[in-house]
Design a protein around this motif. Structure first.
Motif, PDB file in Angstrom:
ATOM      1  N   ALA A 152       0.839  -1.205   0.000  1.00 10.33           N
ATOM      2  CA  ALA A 152       0.000   0.000   0.000  1.00 10.33           C
ATOM      3  C   ALA A 152       0.876   1.259   0.000  1.00 10.33           C
ATOM      4  N   GLU A 153       1.925   1.191   0.768  1.00  8.45           N
ATOM      5  CA  GLU A 153       2.859   2.325   0.822  1.00  8.45           C
ATOM      6  C   GLU A 153       3.437   2.615  -0.565  1.00  8.45           C
ATOM      7  N   ALA A 154       3.896   1.553  -1.222  1.00 10.12           N
ATOM      8  CA  ALA A 154       4.462   1.732  -2.563  1.00 10.12           C
ATOM      9  C   ALA A 154       3.402   2.285  -3.525  1.00 10.12           C
ATOM     10  N   LEU A 155       2.200   1.741  -3.417  1.00  6.10           N
ATOM     11  CA  LEU A 155       1.137   2.193  -4.331  1.00  6.10           C
ATOM     12  C   LEU A 155       0.750   3.639  -4.046  1.00  6.10           C
ATOM     13  N   ASN A 156       0.770   3.997  -2.800  1.00  3.62           N
ATOM     14  CA  ASN A 156       0.344   5.360  -2.447  1.00  3.62           C
ATOM     15  C   ASN A 156       1.275   6.441  -3.003  1.00  3.62           C
ATOM     16  N   ILE A 157       2.507   6.060  -3.291  1.00  6.27           N
ATOM     17  CA  ILE A 157       3.413   7.016  -3.941  1.00  6.27           C
ATOM     18  C   ILE A 157       2.832   7.496  -5.264  1.00  6.27           C
ATOM     19  N   TYR A 158       2.176   6.551  -5.976  1.00  3.22           N
ATOM     20  CA  TYR A 158       1.872   6.820  -7.377  1.00  3.22           C
ATOM     21  C   TYR A 158       0.465   7.343  -7.658  1.00  3.22           C
ATOM     22  N   GLN A 159      -0.451   7.107  -6.717  1.00  4.41           N
ATOM     23  CA  GLN A 159      -1.818   7.588  -6.922  1.00  4.41           C
ATOM     24  C   GLN A 159      -2.348   7.203  -8.302  1.00  4.41           C
ATOM     25  N   ALA A 160      -2.192   5.934  -8.658  1.00  4.72           N
ATOM     26  CA  ALA A 160      -2.612   5.463  -9.980  1.00  4.72           C
ATOM     27  C   ALA A 160      -4.133   5.409 -10.084  1.00  4.72           C
TER      28      ALA A 160
END
Lengths: 281, 281, 281, 281
Positions: A152-160
């Motif tokens: 989730a942390e990694a994904l939250n960087i990108y706001q895809a």
């Protein structure tokens, strides 16, 4: 020429909706390029996708004018058509990822790949050839919760806009799914609802089926039970052993996922409970 | 519940057409069930098919009101959806005819078969099983002109909406075609424009193709050159000799013609020069 | 020219089987037209279908010579290719039955329909148009056992090679199935194993699938679990309501069952446990 | 386990060929894994593809023993199954090349890509990502003869088994074709023989077809007239403009060419005059 404007509306069905909506559009000097509507008689819901050209003035006023024509609790989405942003989750299999990265590289994806996250390093080198960041995030030696927190942390960087599970072989917990609701897209390697769960080709081989298939769907809490976007199948015969079944299956998986991404990134998919409305043309 | 009303419009493209048309429809208290439109950018033409429910008052007033919203030279067709009438022309092959007659018998054709005309007696007994009149009209020992005069005479009895050439193996003269313009539908046993003319399977076999197909199209003066309605293909391999190719081909021919008849009888096909617009859903 | 001779062999896999078999065939002055073999590595079984031309002398000697070349417990079937005999079971839906009766009438079925048995009178008139006896056998007001006894009695008159359940909507008891083992062929209106049991289109509609399909299979004790012969699917979209899904499905059911009958009557299907080997060409 | 041995035979048809060949194979202690044969009745030719396992002793003796069983002028090819070598020719379109290079990179091609030759620099950077040499060879400012001389020179470096024209948009002269006879494979962007030559999608769009397709074939002197290996089609509708037709077409082209390469590199394709025999399984 400026980008077309896209209007997506979902509301209770009523008489005069098309007239009401098209009047507002005309008043705002927008020209309808295509308009596709669908009435779901069971739920008495109206769905419409309008593509307009012309100078878009105040979005706010257009939204207000549309709302005046629509029943209570309507959902209106209004936006210039633009490239969606996606992140891809992978495990070890390359076929879906490679298809996406090649299209991204040649600008034929109608979306932009921001990053790839993998729970193995297998696809790192390939991904980086295309100057896309690869996050290696092992699920080993940590709890599922911890793994999902890091993910989730990694994904939250990108706001895809969409997170594509391109043969990502980890089952996600309801909490995680909730956090990215409506954004998680999975490719399942069978024609659902047949062969839910693990090893669908093994299941298919044991059953002696004469077709194999793949399903792209939104991820929900129930494993492989989310709204289906695209499915396709291929005829096989008794001579397909498990290996050949998998090899042939990969071609379908790749094509089905690719088609689903295209439909999503062109805003052609609307959710209707646990089903989808897909305005193909 | 009364029949839905069907509105088909073809006109020059312009801003506000959808709004204008849907306003008229709403004013007449008709509810839009489906509306499908298409703009042909090359010819700058607008096509729309609207299916409405509700009490249809004066057709004349509705027509006038629509015309006021449309550019000059627009074509409007307005009618309660109703079963079309068809006559079938045959030679010796039974597969397409049988498919049509069975659907007609069980009321799944959405059309009514008025008669069958054949230039051989081969299919007379079969046709009459279903209490459909069979006109045997030999082309032998008479001139083409004489044959076509008799054929026209037979057809004129029935005033059919469509005349289905269900493997009718005679080439019709331009004069005859003109007389029944827009009503003659042919099934050609290849994926046109490949293998125009006689013996397409022989041509296909000689060329060593790996697919065979069939094409349903409107008949025009140029042999096999009319607007295409439906096409489909099937994969074959080297082991198909001419006989097996023909046998497999008949399944495609039957399905393609059946689909074309369905689309026509539901008023889903509009002519656009030498092409068709087909609103499938 | 006499009929080709068909040799079907099923045995434990071993080295030299093709050589052994083809030598026997050559010794008997039969010419191999096609030979298709398959080795199932999991069960270590060898399957072969040989079509030969030439004067068939003593069947007994040929059988003995073949047996000498084969491992213990081999199964050999030896017969001049000939038209199989079938009986069709129906309830109310006509589409599969009509397809079979039309092919039977025009001699394109490669089988001979001896009779139709229906648990309603709906399809009696249609069947009798083709001079095929129709046995009306109601399941109402009698026990399942009694119904199946009467059904078995009717079937025993005909000694058919295959009993085709052409949308026969009664579940058969294990006892009945055992009595006609290997002869009962069913068409199920879904792509099995999805949507086993009743109302598969309802199940499919509720799930929001994007493909529908049909499956022809041998009937065994477990409902819809028998060896699959043919399957096919068709792409649909959200606009298919239950009625349209059923209508489209009937076209697939009809085609799939027709193909299965063709494969069975040409002796192209061999059983391998709960799977089939289908030598298509 | 050693590689299987592959035996390909083409000869005049005769009685006892299968027995003769399988006896030789058995004598050499090779076990038949699959054997597929075809008799072309028109040309009275016999084709067979045998895959054997087991220790291959003297290839020379096996060849001699086979020849003794075969009619005069038979062609026998005998080889351990091994990865074929290919060179790819391109112009500017990337879709087929990318598909090939990705498969090559992940070792799923069953062939080895030695080099890419392009008459533009467009695809150089992409190719070199995969460490495959890219030869840029412009056709501009030089004669066709000079261009082809340079091309032949580049190709002669590699001695490839197949030269894949992956959307190579130059027509090759008969002299060039002769030099690489049986090795040049082209992907044509239509279902041949429809739309031979330039701009097939433009031709297809003008004709208003309802299917588009692609064809992989051997290159011969006659443009787009060589033996067809694989074809496939896709249903389209009136809403496909030229751009969308091309985009959809590329998916078919890529899949058809990929399938043809797979069949060729598995030695499943045999030439029969201007046709192919393709033993798919």
């Amino acid at each position: 020429m400026q980008n077309p404007t896209l209007i997506l509306i979902q509301c209770k069905d009523a008489v005069g909706l098309v007239a009401g909506i098209s009047n507002v559009v005309a008043k705002h000097e927008l020209n309808i390029i295509t308009m596709r509507e669908y009435v779901d008689e069971e739920s008495n819901k109206f769905f419409v996708r309008v593509v307009c050209s012309g100078m878009l003035g105040s979005e706010e006023t257009l939204m207000q004018d549309l709302m005046l024509q629509l029943p209570e609790n309507s959902t209106v989405s209004l936006s210039p058509a633009q490239r969606k942003k996606i992140v891809v989750l992978v495990t070890k299999e390359h076929h879906c990822l490679a298809d996406i990265l090649v299209r991204n590289y040649f600008n034929t994806l109608q979306a932009e790949v921001l990053a790839v996250v993998g729970n193995y390093e297998t696809l790192k080198e390939f991904t980086e050839k295309f100057d896309i960041p690869y996050h290696y995030l092992s699920h080993e030696n940590i709890s599922k919760e911890e793994f999902e927190d890091k993910l989730a942390e990694a994904l939250n960087i990108y706001q895809a806009d969409y997170i594509i599970l391109a043969k990502f072989m980890r089952i996600l917990s309801p909490g995680f799914v909730k956090q990215f609701k409506g954004k998680l897209i999975n490719i399942h390697h069978s024609f659902l609802p047949a062969f839910i769960g693990a090893n669908p080709y093994k299941q298919a081989h044991d059953r002696g089926v004469k077709i194999i298939g793949a399903t792209a769907h939104f991820v929900t809490d129930d494993l492989d039970e989310g709204p289906i976007i695209v499915q396709n199948t291929k005829t096989i015969d008794h001579s397909y052993d498990l290996h050949r079944m998998k090899t042939a299956g990969k071609e379908i998986e790749k094509a089905v996922l690719s088609r689903a991404i295209q439909l999503l990134t062109e805003d052609r998919v609307m959710l209707n409970g646990n089903k989808t409305i897909v305005f193909k043309s």
